[in-house]
Design a protein around this motif. Structure first.
Motif, PDB file in Angstrom:
ATOM      1  N   LEU A  47     -17.872 -26.697  26.686  1.00 44.78           N
ATOM      2  CA  LEU A  47     -18.267 -28.104  26.609  1.00 44.78           C
ATOM      3  C   LEU A  47     -17.056 -29.029  26.496  1.00 44.78           C
ATOM      4  O   LEU A  47     -16.069 -28.684  25.850  1.00 44.78           O
ATOM      5  N   ARG A  48     -17.181 -30.185  27.085  1.00 47.66           N
ATOM      6  CA  ARG A  48     -16.138 -31.210  26.990  1.00 47.66           C
ATOM      7  C   ARG A  48     -16.651 -32.425  26.217  1.00 47.66           C
ATOM      8  O   ARG A  48     -16.232 -33.547  26.434  1.00 47.66           O
ATOM      9  N   ASN A  49     -17.604 -32.183  25.324  1.00 45.75           N
ATOM     10  CA  ASN A  49     -18.125 -33.254  24.489  1.00 45.75           C
ATOM     11  C   ASN A  49     -18.215 -32.741  23.057  1.00 45.75           C
ATOM     12  O   ASN A  49     -17.957 -31.575  22.786  1.00 45.75           O
ATOM     13  N   ARG A  50     -18.551 -33.637  22.147  1.00 45.67           N
ATOM     14  CA  ARG A  50     -18.737 -33.259  20.735  1.00 45.67           C
ATOM     15  C   ARG A  50     -20.147 -33.631  20.275  1.00 45.67           C
ATOM     16  O   ARG A  50     -20.367 -33.956  19.111  1.00 45.67           O
ATOM     17  N   GLU A  51     -21.083 -33.550  21.206  1.00 47.15           N
ATOM     18  CA  GLU A  51     -22.470 -33.885  20.911  1.00 47.15           C
ATOM     19  C   GLU A  51     -23.187 -32.699  20.250  1.00 47.15           C
ATOM     20  O   GLU A  51     -22.748 -31.557  20.360  1.00 47.15           O
ATOM     21  N   PRO A  52     -24.322 -32.956  19.566  1.00 48.16           N
ATOM     22  CA  PRO A  52     -25.068 -31.870  18.915  1.00 48.16           C
ATOM     23  C   PRO A  52     -25.552 -30.818  19.906  1.00 48.16           C
ATOM     24  O   PRO A  52     -25.744 -31.097  21.092  1.00 48.16           O
ATOM     25  N   ILE A  53     -25.766 -29.607  19.393  1.00 48.14           N
ATOM     26  CA  ILE A  53     -26.261 -28.481  20.195  1.00 48.14           C
ATOM     27  C   ILE A  53     -27.549 -27.970  19.556  1.00 48.14           C
ATOM     28  O   ILE A  53     -27.580 -27.697  18.356  1.00 48.14           O
TER      29      ILE A  53
END
Length: 504
Positions: A47-53
């Motif tokens: 992933l290249r984001n820091r969003e929730p999983i």
């Protein structure tokens, strides 16, 4: 408290200590740290984001691995239990909307948009076998969101409560002191699914004390004799559950000190603890403490504590919910008597939902919580009414809206009503809670039929309940459905709930 540092320390110093045990398997602290390192490395590269999983499953040890891997790679995790119906799971996946969904178990039950990549059992095993090195990753910290838990929403769609890392750590600084202080390397009971924030109390207080979490899966909880044997053999010392779950166990004559002598304390949260339940526990477990706590998901599990002694039970009226924890102030609105939680464990709001966030979250003056009384700190309007007695003890008196707690689950009655209205043949509906000693024991749906699609008999009532099960978690489906010819209305044109309560 730095919970990640604490888990690492236990893993390094006591790698063979058991961290988790369920019928799905066991895991040591060393294995938890190593496997979460490999998965965190995979997430960082994927992933290249820091969003929730989103993490989907039940009581597998690898659920903990997945949670830890997410936060160690800079992502919040969003736990979703298999007990949710497919449509609600799909709604949550769409709301989280990250590229991957981690599924340690029960992938066959998952029905979500095909655009999401499933990191399932086979792929997880390959990732763990790779023993990828972990390093240089920036974990969740400070005001970063640590986890997102979705709760019932009045619109019929769930809302995601964001809990920052600092809020969780501040909560844990206090939770390890519950019942007089929790020692290292003890054993916690986990009853609640991970998508219910009560599980944060046992899971993370357990991790914060280097303890073992003994988890009860859904199937085991439906096999009472087997469950009793399982808990007894596990020698649980800290019992964490809803009062309703304890009530169910109290129905078994063997549930007493003689057979469960390891229990040191019962830690309750999620719903009203009645005097009857407290009396029975004090009688059967005279040496164990009974601790009542209070707090909504938006305050990080709970924020008050009181030891329910025989003397407290003997006092007139309902049981108190206790005193606020350090770092928290609970203020009573002078006009509405609503309890407002101000403090260092208040949520940062609802995920991607500014409108609903602004309705109940705000910044308030810290007052006695800070050396600078004018400093601003997060606050949350709970919707619960309450009062302090002459001794400074806090009591919860009820709600100012149509939200209730049933078996520990927070439910917006409007959520059920919105979904009832979507069922073919339903013209109007209202849901009323049935109570005993101030505690909700079940729900009754009053339904006005439209046309002849739904028959006015048992099969019609069954049809309505089964249709709801396709839309809502089982705990939100009313126990009874009553057909009425016309919905009673107030002068404002809304369902007259007082008249419906008379019909209950």
């Amino acid at each position: 408290m730095d919970i990640l540092a604490k888990i690492k320390s236990t893993a390094m110093e006591s790698p063979d200590r058991l961290v988790f045990s369920s019928r799905a398997g066991q895991m040591t602290y060393g294995e938890l740290w190593e496997k979460s390192s490999s998965l965190a490395n995979y997430i960082e590269n994927r992933l290249r984001n820091r969003e929730p999983i989103m993490v989907y499953g039940h009581k597998s040890p690898d659920m903990l691995v997945s949670f830890l891997a997410c936060v160690r790679s800079g992502h919040a995790y969003c736990p979703v239990d298999i007990g949710n119906p497919p449509e609600r799971v799909s709604d949550i996946a769409d709301a989280v909307d990250n590229e991957i969904v981690i599924v340690p178990q029960h992938e066959e039950l998952l029905e979500i948009n095909s655009k999401f990549e499933i990191v399932g059992r086979e792929q997880l095993d390959d990732i763990f076998a790779g023993h990828a090195a972990y390093g240089g990753l920036e974990p969740v910290s400070g005001d970063d969101t640590y986890y997102v838990i979705f709760t019932s929403g009045s619109t019929g769609k769930p809302k995601g409560v964001k809990i920052p890392a600092d809020a969780l750590n501040n909560y844990l600084n206090w939770s390890v002191t519950l019942s007089g202080g929790i020692p290292e390397a003890t054993r916690f009971l986990n009853q609640a699914p991970f998508s219910f924030d009560l599980s944060v109390m046992d899971l993370y207080t357990g991790l914060a004390t280097g303890s073992t979490i003994v988890a009860l899966d859904k199937g085991l909880q439906q096999e009472m004799p087997e469950m009793m044997k399982y808990i007894s053999a596990a020698e649980v010392e800290y019992w964490v559950s809803t009062p309703s779950f304890a009530d169910m166990c109290l129905g078994e004559a063997e549930f007493s000190y003689e057979n469960f002598g390891s229990i040191k304390a019962f830690l309750f949260c999620g719903e009203v603890l009645t005097k009857d339940t407290a009396k029975q526990l004090r009688c059967r477990f005279p040496d164990a403490k009974v601790i009542n706590t209070y707090g909504p998901t938006e305050s990080t599990v709970c924020v008050t504590e009181v030891d329910i002694t025989d003397e407290v039970i003997a006092e007139a009226g309902a049981l108190p919910i206790g005193l606020p924890k350090p770092g928290t102030d609970i203020r009573i609105d002078p006009e509405s008597s609503e309890m407002i939680i101000v403090g260092d464990s208040v949520s940062s709001g609802y995920y991607k939902d500014k409108e609903r966030t602004d309705q109940v979250f705000f910044m308030a003056e810290a007052g006695t919580l800070s050396d600078n009384p004018k400093a601003m700190i997060r606050a949350y309007r709970t919707g619960d009414t309450g009062h302090y007695d002459e001794n400074g003890m806090l009591f919860c008196d009820g709600r100012i809206d149509n939200q209730i707690k049933l078996h520990g689950y927070r439910i917006e009655l409007g959520d059920i009503e919105s979904n009832l209205a979507n069922i073919d043949g339903v013209a109007a509906a209202a849901v009323i809670p049935k109570k005993h000693e101030g505690k909700v024991i079940n729900l009754i749906a009053f339904v006005v039929r439209e046309g002849n699609e739904i028959s006015d008999d048992y099969s019609g009532r069954k049809y309505v309940r089964e249709a709801l099960r396709d839309l809502l978690p089982s705990y939100m489906v009313p126990k009874r459905v009553k057909f009425i010819d016309k919905m009673p209305l107030t002068n404002n044109g809304k369902a007259d709930r007082r008249k419906l309560e008379e019909l209950v």
